[in-house]
Design a protein around this motif. Structure first.
Motif, PDB file in Angstrom:
ATOM      1  N   GLN A  34       0.841  -1.199   0.000  1.00  0.00           N
ATOM      2  CA  GLN A  34       0.000   0.000   0.000  1.00  0.00           C
ATOM      3  C   GLN A  34       0.876   1.249   0.000  1.00  0.00           C
ATOM      4  O   GLN A  34       1.759   1.391   0.855  1.00  0.00           O
ATOM      5  CB  GLN A  34      -0.920   0.011   1.221  1.00  0.00           C
ATOM      6  N   GLN A  35       0.617   2.155  -0.922  1.00  0.00           N
ATOM      7  CA  GLN A  35       1.463   3.340  -1.067  1.00  0.00           C
ATOM      8  C   GLN A  35       1.497   4.162   0.224  1.00  0.00           C
ATOM      9  O   GLN A  35       2.552   4.656   0.623  1.00  0.00           O
ATOM     10  CB  GLN A  35       0.963   4.189  -2.241  1.00  0.00           C
ATOM     11  N   ALA A 150     -10.134  -9.531   2.505  1.00  0.00           N
ATOM     12  CA  ALA A 150      -9.315  -8.653   3.348  1.00  0.00           C
ATOM     13  C   ALA A 150      -8.637  -7.574   2.521  1.00  0.00           C
ATOM     14  O   ALA A 150      -8.587  -6.405   2.918  1.00  0.00           O
ATOM     15  CB  ALA A 150      -8.267  -9.485   4.092  1.00  0.00           C
ATOM     16  N   GLN A 151      -8.124  -7.962   1.345  1.00  0.00           N
ATOM     17  CA  GLN A 151      -7.440  -6.995   0.487  1.00  0.00           C
ATOM     18  C   GLN A 151      -8.394  -5.947  -0.071  1.00  0.00           C
ATOM     19  O   GLN A 151      -7.989  -4.810  -0.320  1.00  0.00           O
ATOM     20  CB  GLN A 151      -6.729  -7.736  -0.652  1.00  0.00           C
ATOM     21  N   LEU A 152      -9.642  -6.324  -0.257  1.00  0.00           N
ATOM     22  CA  LEU A 152     -10.657  -5.378  -0.711  1.00  0.00           C
ATOM     23  C   LEU A 152     -10.948  -4.332   0.358  1.00  0.00           C
ATOM     24  O   LEU A 152     -11.087  -3.137   0.075  1.00  0.00           O
ATOM     25  CB  LEU A 152     -11.942  -6.128  -1.079  1.00  0.00           C
ATOM     26  N   LEU A 153     -11.017  -4.777   1.603  1.00  0.00           N
ATOM     27  CA  LEU A 153     -11.355  -3.883   2.710  1.00  0.00           C
ATOM     28  C   LEU A 153     -10.164  -3.082   3.211  1.00  0.00           C
ATOM     29  O   LEU A 153     -10.344  -2.033   3.845  1.00  0.00           O
ATOM     30  CB  LEU A 153     -11.939  -4.696   3.870  1.00  0.00           C
ATOM     31  N   LEU A 154      -8.935  -3.557   2.922  1.00  0.00           N
ATOM     32  CA  LEU A 154      -7.735  -2.922   3.478  1.00  0.00           C
ATOM     33  C   LEU A 154      -7.602  -1.448   3.120  1.00  0.00           C
ATOM     34  O   LEU A 154      -7.455  -0.602   4.023  1.00  0.00           O
ATOM     35  CB  LEU A 154      -6.486  -3.703   3.056  1.00  0.00           C
ATOM     36  N   PRO A 155      -7.623  -1.042   1.829  1.00  0.00           N
ATOM     37  CA  PRO A 155      -7.458   0.385   1.521  1.00  0.00           C
ATOM     38  C   PRO A 155      -8.589   1.246   2.078  1.00  0.00           C
ATOM     39  O   PRO A 155      -8.373   2.405   2.455  1.00  0.00           O
ATOM     40  CB  PRO A 155      -7.428   0.420  -0.011  1.00  0.00           C
ATOM     41  N   ILE A 156      -9.802   0.674   2.145  1.00  0.00           N
ATOM     42  CA  ILE A 156     -10.943   1.408   2.710  1.00  0.00           C
ATOM     43  C   ILE A 156     -10.703   1.656   4.198  1.00  0.00           C
ATOM     44  O   ILE A 156     -10.903   2.761   4.715  1.00  0.00           O
ATOM     45  CB  ILE A 156     -12.254   0.619   2.499  1.00  0.00           C
ATOM     46  N   LEU A 158      -7.765   1.620   5.798  1.00  0.00           N
ATOM     47  CA  LEU A 158      -6.639   2.542   5.975  1.00  0.00           C
ATOM     48  C   LEU A 158      -7.081   3.984   5.729  1.00  0.00           C
ATOM     49  O   LEU A 158      -6.613   4.911   6.405  1.00  0.00           O
ATOM     50  CB  LEU A 158      -5.497   2.169   5.026  1.00  0.00           C
ATOM     51  N   GLY A 159      -7.995   4.159   4.770  1.00  0.00           N
ATOM     52  CA  GLY A 159      -8.532   5.484   4.504  1.00  0.00           C
ATOM     53  C   GLY A 159      -9.295   6.035   5.695  1.00  0.00           C
ATOM     54  O   GLY A 159      -9.171   7.216   6.039  1.00  0.00           O
ATOM     55  N   LEU A 160     -10.079   5.179   6.355  1.00  0.00           N
ATOM     56  CA  LEU A 160     -10.826   5.588   7.546  1.00  0.00           C
ATOM     57  C   LEU A 160      -9.890   5.951   8.687  1.00  0.00           C
ATOM     58  O   LEU A 160     -10.124   6.917   9.428  1.00  0.00           O
ATOM     59  CB  LEU A 160     -11.775   4.462   7.984  1.00  0.00           C
ATOM     60  N   PHE A 161      -8.818   5.178   8.830  1.00  0.00           N
ATOM     61  CA  PHE A 161      -7.835   5.468   9.883  1.00  0.00           C
ATOM     62  C   PHE A 161      -7.185   6.828   9.624  1.00  0.00           C
ATOM     63  O   PHE A 161      -6.990   7.622  10.553  1.00  0.00           O
ATOM     64  CB  PHE A 161      -6.770   4.367   9.924  1.00  0.00           C
ATOM     65  N   ALA A 162      -6.850   7.103   8.353  1.00  0.00           N
ATOM     66  CA  ALA A 162      -6.214   8.382   7.999  1.00  0.00           C
ATOM     67  C   ALA A 162      -7.173   9.542   8.240  1.00  0.00           C
ATOM     68  O   ALA A 162      -6.779  10.595   8.775  1.00  0.00           O
ATOM     69  CB  ALA A 162      -5.767   8.349   6.544  1.00  0.00           C
ATOM     70  N   THR A 163      -8.438   9.356   7.854  1.00  0.00           N
ATOM     71  CA  THR A 163      -9.448  10.419   8.015  1.00  0.00           C
ATOM     72  C   THR A 163      -9.643  10.782   9.482  1.00  0.00           C
ATOM     73  O   THR A 163      -9.852  11.948   9.832  1.00  0.00           O
ATOM     74  CB  THR A 163     -10.801   9.960   7.420  1.00  0.00           C
ATOM     75  N   ASN A 164      -9.579   9.773  10.350  1.00  0.00           N
ATOM     76  CA  ASN A 164      -9.798   9.989  11.786  1.00  0.00           C
ATOM     77  C   ASN A 164      -8.503  10.176  12.563  1.00  0.00           C
ATOM     78  O   ASN A 164      -8.492  10.127  13.801  1.00  0.00           O
ATOM     79  CB  ASN A 164     -10.598   8.814  12.370  1.00  0.00           C
ATOM     80  N   ARG A 250      -3.774  10.222  -8.766  1.00  0.00           N
ATOM     81  CA  ARG A 250      -3.784  10.966  -7.503  1.00  0.00           C
ATOM     82  C   ARG A 250      -4.001  10.044  -6.313  1.00  0.00           C
ATOM     83  O   ARG A 250      -3.474  10.285  -5.229  1.00  0.00           O
ATOM     84  CB  ARG A 250      -4.867  12.033  -7.542  1.00  0.00           C
ATOM     85  N   ASP A 251      -4.822   9.041  -6.499  1.00  0.00           N
ATOM     86  CA  ASP A 251      -5.121   8.098  -5.412  1.00  0.00           C
ATOM     87  C   ASP A 251      -4.900   6.677  -5.916  1.00  0.00           C
ATOM     88  O   ASP A 251      -5.834   5.969  -6.280  1.00  0.00           O
ATOM     89  CB  ASP A 251      -6.559   8.281  -4.930  1.00  0.00           C
ATOM     90  N   ALA A 252      -3.640   6.251  -5.925  1.00  0.00           N
ATOM     91  CA  ALA A 252      -3.296   4.917  -6.436  1.00  0.00           C
ATOM     92  C   ALA A 252      -3.814   3.808  -5.528  1.00  0.00           C
ATOM     93  O   ALA A 252      -3.912   2.655  -5.943  1.00  0.00           O
ATOM     94  CB  ALA A 252      -1.777   4.790  -6.597  1.00  0.00           C
ATOM     95  N   GLY A 253      -4.190   4.157  -4.299  1.00  0.00           N
ATOM     96  CA  GLY A 253      -4.729   3.150  -3.379  1.00  0.00           C
ATOM     97  C   GLY A 253      -6.004   2.506  -3.905  1.00  0.00           C
ATOM     98  O   GLY A 253      -6.324   1.365  -3.549  1.00  0.00           O
ATOM     99  N   GLN A 254      -6.715   3.208  -4.788  1.00  0.00           N
ATOM    100  CA  GLN A 254      -7.942   2.660  -5.366  1.00  0.00           C
ATOM    101  C   GLN A 254      -7.645   1.451  -6.261  1.00  0.00           C
ATOM    102  O   GLN A 254      -8.533   0.632  -6.519  1.00  0.00           O
ATOM    103  CB  GLN A 254      -8.671   3.743  -6.170  1.00  0.00           C
ATOM    104  N   MET A 255      -6.412   1.367  -6.733  1.00  0.00           N
ATOM    105  CA  MET A 255      -6.035   0.206  -7.546  1.00  0.00           C
ATOM    106  C   MET A 255      -6.216  -1.091  -6.762  1.00  0.00           C
ATOM    107  O   MET A 255      -6.583  -2.131  -7.311  1.00  0.00           O
ATOM    108  CB  MET A 255      -4.585   0.342  -8.031  1.00  0.00           C
ATOM    109  N   GLN A 256      -5.943  -1.016  -5.446  1.00  0.00           N
ATOM    110  CA  GLN A 256      -6.086  -2.194  -4.590  1.00  0.00           C
ATOM    111  C   GLN A 256      -7.541  -2.657  -4.523  1.00  0.00           C
ATOM    112  O   GLN A 256      -7.831  -3.854  -4.518  1.00  0.00           O
ATOM    113  CB  GLN A 256      -5.579  -1.871  -3.185  1.00  0.00           C
ATOM    114  N   VAL A 257      -8.465  -1.705  -4.479  1.00  0.00           N
ATOM    115  CA  VAL A 257      -9.887  -2.046  -4.414  1.00  0.00           C
ATOM    116  C   VAL A 257     -10.305  -2.805  -5.677  1.00  0.00           C
ATOM    117  O   VAL A 257     -10.979  -3.838  -5.615  1.00  0.00           O
ATOM    118  CB  VAL A 257     -10.743  -0.773  -4.241  1.00  0.00           C
ATOM    119  N   TRP A 258      -9.914  -2.276  -6.845  1.00  0.00           N
ATOM    120  CA  TRP A 258     -10.258  -2.927  -8.111  1.00  0.00           C
ATOM    121  C   TRP A 258      -9.563  -4.276  -8.245  1.00  0.00           C
ATOM    122  O   TRP A 258     -10.150  -5.233  -8.749  1.00  0.00           O
ATOM    123  CB  TRP A 258      -9.894  -2.014  -9.284  1.00  0.00           C
TER     124      TRP A 258
END
Length: 403
Positions: A34-35, A150-156, A158-164, A250-258
């Motif tokens: 994850q970047q 797990a890999q699908l939920l991981l970037p989501i 991590l995004g929540l952790f960053a937001t909070n 801009r948001d390469a983390g979305q690649m993980q979701v796809w």
């Protein structure tokens, strides 16, 4: 009859608990790709982003060290022991990663993550294959389903952790706590334990190999464990860097979701299709699709193609090729399931270690495009190996009868 049905229900619940290990493993094997994690850990270690890729390679080294004996241990002492060693090692990995002060400590911790992976592979997979027999293909595909979820939920997450404004270290500690809970459950579940004869010495990996007849085709099948791992590991650990630096995402983390979505779709469809089509056919078709997609990504170099590529690579490279190859060799060598799982996972681990180490160096000197080119070459070799296996599959079946 009622007793038998109760026992079967207990075994099926055991399978679910065992597969929970692979949910956490899905986080463990992809978190270093994850970047945002790469940038965070690079800052924590006062190092570069490319050094994190080299740390990820240590996961493969840990597997290489332990796979030669984790398989025979599983065959002799039971699947439960192997699974518990895997759980304990993974818990240490997450705690160590959260608090590692530098690259050197992180490298040792990552080796322990690889140790965990090898013991889970040779403990959980054979146990689930035995419980769900004769559906060995389904049993191994389900491990990939839990990994992909797990890999699908991981970037989501991590995004929540960053937001909070919650540190990523807290997330890693949470994974370790979850593993402790799973470990306690594993100590209590019902499993088809391997019986240990009193005074009997457990055969080692080399002893089992010595008494097993391998054909050129079966060796090619094992080599696919190397090439297919390289395809998805290079994408998982390096594609986000390509997307950021080359494609201008801009948001390469979305690649993980796809990527994870593609993997889940592949698992669902392939799990249905393996009942109608021989597993070995997918070993050629899926890498061929991956090869075409990798070439397209390297040539077009846009955010859109990176997203499409993530889904397609997730489907064709990470959607169960390694698991199907593992299921096939388990069917070909039914008397040494743990050991043969070790062998193909050794090939996979060798790929993880050598290829990611090389990618870290190549990325630092020649850039992410060179890493993508390396992935194309290795995937092409995998396609040729799979073609050989498919053309001479009858030889493999003949070898299975002799073994």
């Amino acid at each position: 009859m009622e007793n038998t049905q109760t026992q079967e229900k207990k075994l099926y619940s055991s399978v679910f608990i065992l597969y929970l290990n692979y949910f956490i493993h899905g986080i463990g094997c992809s978190i270093l790709g994850q970047q945002v994690i790469k940038e965070s850990l690079a800052m924590q270690w006062n190092s570069s982003v490319d050094s994190v890729t080299m740390i990820a390679a240590a996961l493969g080294l840990g597997r290489l060290i332990t796979l030669p004996f984790s398989g025979p241990i599983s065959d002799k002492l039971g699947r439960r022991i192997c699974s518990l060693i895997g759980v304990a090692s993974y818990a240490i990995f997450f705690i160590g990663l959260a608090f590692s002060p530098n690259v050197q400590v992180a490298y040792i911790v990552a080796i322990l993550g690889g140790v965990a992976n090898s013991f889970l592979d040779t403990g959980v997979i054979p146990a689930c294959v035995e419980i769900l027999a004769p559906k060995s293909g389904l049993a191994t595909m389900l491990t990939k389903l839990f990994i992909s979820a797990a890999q699908l939920l991981l970037p989501i997450t991590l995004g929540l952790f960053a937001t909070n404004n919650i540190s990523y270290s807290t997330f890693m500690i949470g994974c370790a706590v979850a593993l402790v809970v799973i470990g306690l459950l594993v100590t209590r579940i019902k499993l088809p334990e391997t019986k240990v004869e009193k005074g009997e010495k457990a055969p080692g990996l080399m002893e089992n190999i010595k008494h097993t007849k391998f054909t050129k085709e079966s060796l090619a099948l094992i080599a696919i464990g190397f090439t297919c791992t390289a395809t998805f590991q290079l994408w998982l650990n390096c594609a986000q860097t390509f997307g950021t630096e080359v494609a201008g995402m801009r948001d390469a983390g979305q690649m993980q979701v796809w990527y994870s979505a593609g993997t889940i779709v592949a698992i669902i469809l392939t799990s249905i299709l393996v009942n109608k089509i021989k597993e070995v056919r997918f070993l050629f078709l899926y890498p061929l699709i991956s090869l075409a997609m990798l070439v397209a990504v390297l040539m077009i170099k846009t955010p859109a193609i990176c997203m499409i590529g993530s889904f397609v690579i997730g489907y064709s490279a990470a959607g169960g090729v390694l698991q199907l190859a593992t299921a096939t060799v388990n069917d070909l060598f039914p008397k040494i399931k743990g050991t043969i799982t070790s062998i193909i996972m050794i090939a996979s681990s060798l790929s993880n270690y050598t290829i990611l180490t090389a990618a870290g160096k190549i990325g630092a000197t020649s850039g992410p495009e060179a890493v993508m080119m390396m992935n194309i070459v290795i995937t092409a070799i995998g396609v040729l190996l799979a073609l050989l296996v498919n053309m001479r599959f009858s030889k493999l079946e003949e070898a299975a009868r002799e073994n």
